[in-house]
Design a protein around this motif. Structure first.
Motif, short mmCIF file in Angstrom:
data_model
loop_
_atom_site.label_atom_id
_atom_site.label_comp_id
_atom_site.label_asym_id
_atom_site.label_seq_id
_atom_site.Cartn_x
_atom_site.Cartn_y
_atom_site.Cartn_z
N TYR A 1 0.83 -1.20 0.00
CA TYR A 1 0.00 0.00 0.00
C TYR A 1 0.86 1.26 0.00
N CYS A 2 0.40 2.22 -0.72
CA CYS A 2 1.00 3.55 -0.72
C CYS A 2 0.28 4.41 0.32
N TYR A 3 1.04 5.28 1.01
CA TYR A 3 0.46 6.11 2.07
C TYR A 3 0.95 7.54 1.98
N HIS A 4 0.02 8.46 2.08
CA HIS A 4 0.32 9.90 2.07
C HIS A 4 0.13 10.40 3.49
N TYR A 5 1.22 10.77 4.15
CA TYR A 5 1.18 11.07 5.57
C TYR A 5 0.36 12.31 5.89
N GLN A 6 0.49 13.35 5.10
CA GLN A 6 -0.15 14.61 5.47
C GLN A 6 -1.68 14.50 5.51
N SER A 7 -2.23 13.77 4.53
CA SER A 7 -3.69 13.62 4.49
C SER A 7 -4.15 12.29 5.08
N ARG A 8 -3.19 11.44 5.48
CA ARG A 8 -3.50 10.11 6.04
C ARG A 8 -4.33 9.29 5.06
N SER A 9 -3.95 9.34 3.80
CA SER A 9 -4.67 8.63 2.75
C SER A 9 -3.92 7.37 2.34
N TRP A 10 -4.71 6.32 2.05
CA TRP A 10 -4.17 5.04 1.58
C TRP A 10 -4.63 4.77 0.16
N GLY A 11 -3.78 4.07 -0.60
CA GLY A 11 -4.23 3.50 -1.85
C GLY A 11 -4.94 2.18 -1.59
N ARG A 12 -5.40 1.55 -2.67
CA ARG A 12 -6.12 0.28 -2.52
C ARG A 12 -5.18 -0.92 -2.45
N GLY A 13 -3.94 -0.71 -2.81
CA GLY A 13 -2.96 -1.77 -2.69
C GLY A 13 -2.72 -2.52 -3.98
N THR A 14 -1.56 -3.17 -4.05
CA THR A 14 -1.20 -4.02 -5.18
C THR A 14 -0.56 -5.29 -4.63
N GLN A 15 -0.97 -6.43 -5.16
CA GLN A 15 -0.51 -7.72 -4.65
C GLN A 15 0.87 -8.05 -5.20
N VAL A 16 1.76 -8.44 -4.30
CA VAL A 16 3.08 -8.96 -4.68
C VAL A 16 3.18 -10.38 -4.15
N THR A 17 3.44 -11.32 -5.05
CA THR A 17 3.58 -12.72 -4.67
C THR A 17 4.94 -13.22 -5.14
#
Length: 113
Positions: free
Chosen positions: A94-110
């Motif tokens: 997941y990607c995270y933006h600290y200032q707005s406390r926002s998350w992306g939906r994520g990407t699977q790594v296997t």
């Protein structure tokens, strides 16, 4: 609120490499710390790496020397280059933006042979 979209995940063999990308919308991107986190099934979400607006980086011990976080403020992008991948790196990233406390939906790594 900042919108984050991750890409670049997939299936890779042990020892292989992947490059994750996170595209961010919003003009405050360049002023905020950005981070990559990961969550494996049944486990908590943990920090992988983060980077401040000036490019200073911080890594989890388990990925030091193998992963590299970088950012392009002009393009509102943050990247995670992952080398020498191990099965234990398998997770949703997941990607995270600290200032707005926002998350992306994520990407699977296997990572599997």
């Amino acid at each position: 609120q900042v919108q984050l979209v991750e890409s670049g995940g997939g299936l890779v063999q042990p020892g292989g490499s992947l490059r994750l990308s996170c595209a961010a919308s919003g003009s405050i991107f360049s002023l905020s710390h950005m981070g990559w986190y990961r969550q494996a099934p049944g486990k908590q979400r943990d920090l992988v790496a983060n980077i401040d607006y000036g490019g200073i980086t911080n890594y989890a011990e388990s990925v030091k020397g193998r992963f590299t976080i970088s950012r392009d403020n002009a393009k509102n992008m943050v990247y995670l280059q992952m080398n020498s991948l191990k099965p234990e790196d398998t997770a949703v990233y997941y990607c995270y933006h600290y200032q707005s406390r926002s998350w992306g939906r994520g990407t699977q790594v296997t990572v599997s042979s």
